[in-house]
Design an enzyme around this catalytic site. Structure first.
Site, PDB file in Angstrom:
ATOM      1  N   HIS A  96      17.780  -6.752  -8.045  1.00 62.21           N
ATOM      2  CA  HIS A  96      18.676  -6.614  -8.097  1.00 62.21           C
ATOM      3  C   HIS A  96      19.665  -6.373  -9.589  1.00 62.21           C
ATOM      4  O   HIS A  96      18.555  -6.765 -10.518  1.00 62.21           O
ATOM      5  CB  HIS A  96      19.339  -8.325  -7.388  1.00 62.21           C
ATOM      6  CG  HIS A  96      19.768  -7.812  -6.263  1.00 62.21           C
ATOM      7  ND1 HIS A  96      19.784  -7.793  -4.421  1.00 62.21           N
ATOM      8  CD2 HIS A  96      18.425  -9.486  -5.346  1.00 62.21           C
ATOM      9  CE1 HIS A  96      19.698  -7.527  -3.381  1.00 62.21           C
ATOM     10  NE2 HIS A  96      18.959  -8.584  -3.543  1.00 62.21           N
ATOM     11  N   HIS A 114      19.438 -13.612  -1.628  1.00 62.32           N
ATOM     12  CA  HIS A 114      18.629 -14.834  -2.196  1.00 62.32           C
ATOM     13  C   HIS A 114      20.025 -15.977  -2.293  1.00 62.32           C
ATOM     14  O   HIS A 114      19.696 -16.397  -3.172  1.00 62.32           O
ATOM     15  CB  HIS A 114      17.603 -14.125  -2.964  1.00 62.32           C
ATOM     16  CG  HIS A 114      16.250 -13.916  -2.275  1.00 62.32           C
ATOM     17  ND1 HIS A 114      15.971 -13.627  -1.540  1.00 62.32           N
ATOM     18  CD2 HIS A 114      14.942 -14.859  -2.767  1.00 62.32           C
ATOM     19  CE1 HIS A 114      14.472 -12.592  -1.203  1.00 62.32           C
ATOM     20  NE2 HIS A 114      13.973 -14.453  -0.988  1.00 62.32           N
TER      21      HIS A 114
END
Length: 529
Positions: free
Chosen positions: A193, A143
């Site tokens: 993350h 992303h």
């Protein structure tokens, strides 16, 4: 022979084996060493991420970051990129195809190379609108790579265009920064993350954007002004990259995404190369530009372009995917018989099955799935999950529990050690960090299923084995329960790789050449002769 199952499917991991050296056994030595170098930092980050998440979360931000994450997904780009071409933004669309495909492929390459887990949950909550996001490894963040490459390239393009109105320029620059910050910060906020994941992912995105920007003229000249050898070289290079993509230790969809976008590069570059030499395209402001003028076509025909183009792309996927899944297995069985098959690990070979069932595809949803997808986004449907969701999560949880157990046995004067993070004290945030670390790998699995495992599961894993202590039996029961609750990866078939390459090559070709020619034929074009 093809109608007989030669061997049963690969069984799920046996949690009772306590395979804490799972990655040591399944990875080449150099990859395992690299993984072990990075792993302590991944674990060190987690309490800080948990502190950040707990002290910033609000219902409004939960919804905002879960929804904006959709703007960094493959589905979003697969729908939006073709529209750029159909409305004449060929330079920008071509650059975006290159940097996004490279970002998805190379970030997935590193993910499967190192097999590093996402930050542990608990203590982190994972907030997402995607059911498959947590099935991938964590490092680096795709992303972040996508967001930074797209946003940075957009900023460079805006800066270089002196014809843009100053107010509009400022608005677009602000929008690009909001987009990049929302995606990258959202990866941390949503617990998907760690800091290193987004830093390296962002650095990769910035590098790809810079390369595309710095060499954009040379890339166009090489691909679109050459002879037939150029697309042949592109195809050969892509196939080599797909072949050398690392085998992951767990079933991870990174390879699937990489193959899909590798196919996009093949279809887009071949399509542009051919379209640039056809009578349907313009050579200004760049080769293979689709003719478009809002003044001449108007709102109705412009909308019709999008509607017809998207329908054709989805129809292609709907038709070709099951067709290839029917036609390819006999070919693959013949290839196996002459000894030329090169199967990937955990992919079922054609000789082991009779039929490929209907398979989900997270890169581009099926046409009939779009209303539900739009409905979920409009309803702001999201999940807030705690606990391991994939095999990688489960193995990391077990490994961290074992690490804590060893620390406890090695400590003196206490059954469990007091844990403190580097750079913190016992006061203020330092104490909080210890509390968060004590939760790591210790929570129950409640990510998708909050209920306890039910049914007739009185298997031998529930009872102590001969010579086994009750504590060891309890640990084994917890492990078995953990593996039963994680989301099981679906069976993958050998024909899927070629199918994805062909289907997504076709999607890209339709976007850059097939549909633009069709627009001219059906009266939605500029009447190019």
């Amino acid at each position: 022979m093809a109608d007989i199952e030669k061997k049963p499917p690969t069984p799920a991991p046996d949690a009772g084996l306590r395979n804490l050296d799972h990655y040591k056994y399944r990875l080449p030595k150099y990859r395992y060493i690299l993984r072990q170098k990075f792993l302590p930092l991944m674990r060190w980050e987690t309490p800080y991420l948990a502190w950040f998440q707990e002290h910033t979360r609000t219902p409004g931000l939960d919804t905002y970051f879960a929804m904006t994450a959709n703007l960094g997904t493959h589905t979003f780009f697969m729908v939006m990129l073709p529209i750029m071409f159909w409305f004449g933004y060929t330079n920008l669309g071509r650059a975006m195809v290159h940097i996004l495909a490279a970002g998805v492929f190379f970030s997935g390459f590193v993910k499967d190379l190192l097999c590093l887990p996402r930050p542990l949950s608990p203590p982190l909550h994972r907030i997402t609108m995607s059911g498959s996001a947590a099935l991938e490894y964590g490092f680096p963040s795709t992303h972040s790579t996508n967001a930074i490459s797209v946003g940075l390239y957009g900023l460079l393009a805006i800066r270089a265009d002196s014809s843009i109105d100053p107010t509009f320029r400022l608005s677009m620059q602000l929008l690009a920064w909001i987009y990049m910050i929302s995606i990258v910060l959202g990866r941390l906020y949503c617990g998907m993350h760690g800091f290193l994941d987004v830093i390296i992912g962002s650095a990769l995105g910035a590098l790809l954007a810079w390369i595309q920007w710095a060499f954009r003229a040379q890339i166009d000249t090489f691909i679109y002004s050459g002879d037939w050898k150029v697309p042949l070289m592109v195809v050969a290079t892509i196939l080599v990259l797909v072949r050398i993509h690392p085998e992951p230790a767990d079933s991870c969809p990174c390879f699937d995404d990489g193959v899909a976008f590798a196919g996009v590069i093949i279809g887009a570059d071949i399509g542009h190369w051919h379209f640039a030499h056809s009578r349907f395209s313009l050579n200004t402001p760049s080769p293979a530009t689709v003719p478009y003028s809002y003044v001449e076509l108007g709102l109705g025909k412009s909308i019709a372009r999008v509607f017809l183009g998207v329908i054709i792309i989805f129809a292609w996927r709907e038709i070709m995917k099951p067709t290839l899944h029917s036609l390819l297995p006999p070919v693959f069985r013949w290839i196996e018989q002459i000894g030329l098959s090169l199967p990937r690990k955990d992919y079922k070979q054609a000789s082991e099955y009779t039929k490929v069932p209907a398979l989900a595809d997270d890169t581009l949803p099926r046409l009939q799935e779009l209303p539900a997808l739009i409905h979920n986004i409009s309803r702001r449907t999201r999940s807030d999950s705690v606990g391991p969701q994939s095999a990688a999560d489960a193995y990391e949880t077990l490994a961290y529990r074992e690490k804590r157990r060893r620390e406890s046995l090695d400590s003196t004067g206490a059954n469990r050690p007091t844990l403190h993070m580097r750079g913190t004290s016992n006061e203020g945030m330092g104490t909080g960090m210890s509390n968060y670390e004590s939760e790591m790998g210790m929570g129950k699995v409640g990510s998708v299923e909050e209920k306890l495992v039910q049914g007739n599961e009185a298997s031998e894993s529930k009872f102590p084995k001969e010579g086994e202590e009750e504590g060891e039996a309890q640990e084994r029961r917890e492990e078995a329960e953990m593996f039963m609750r994680i989301e099981r990866p679906r069976v993958r078939y050998d024909v899927e790789v070629i199918t994805k390459l062909f289907v997504y090559s076709g999607i890209a070709w339709l976007a850059v050449e097939g549909n633009p020619i069709l627009f001219e034929i059906v009266g939605l074009g500029m009447g190019v002769r």
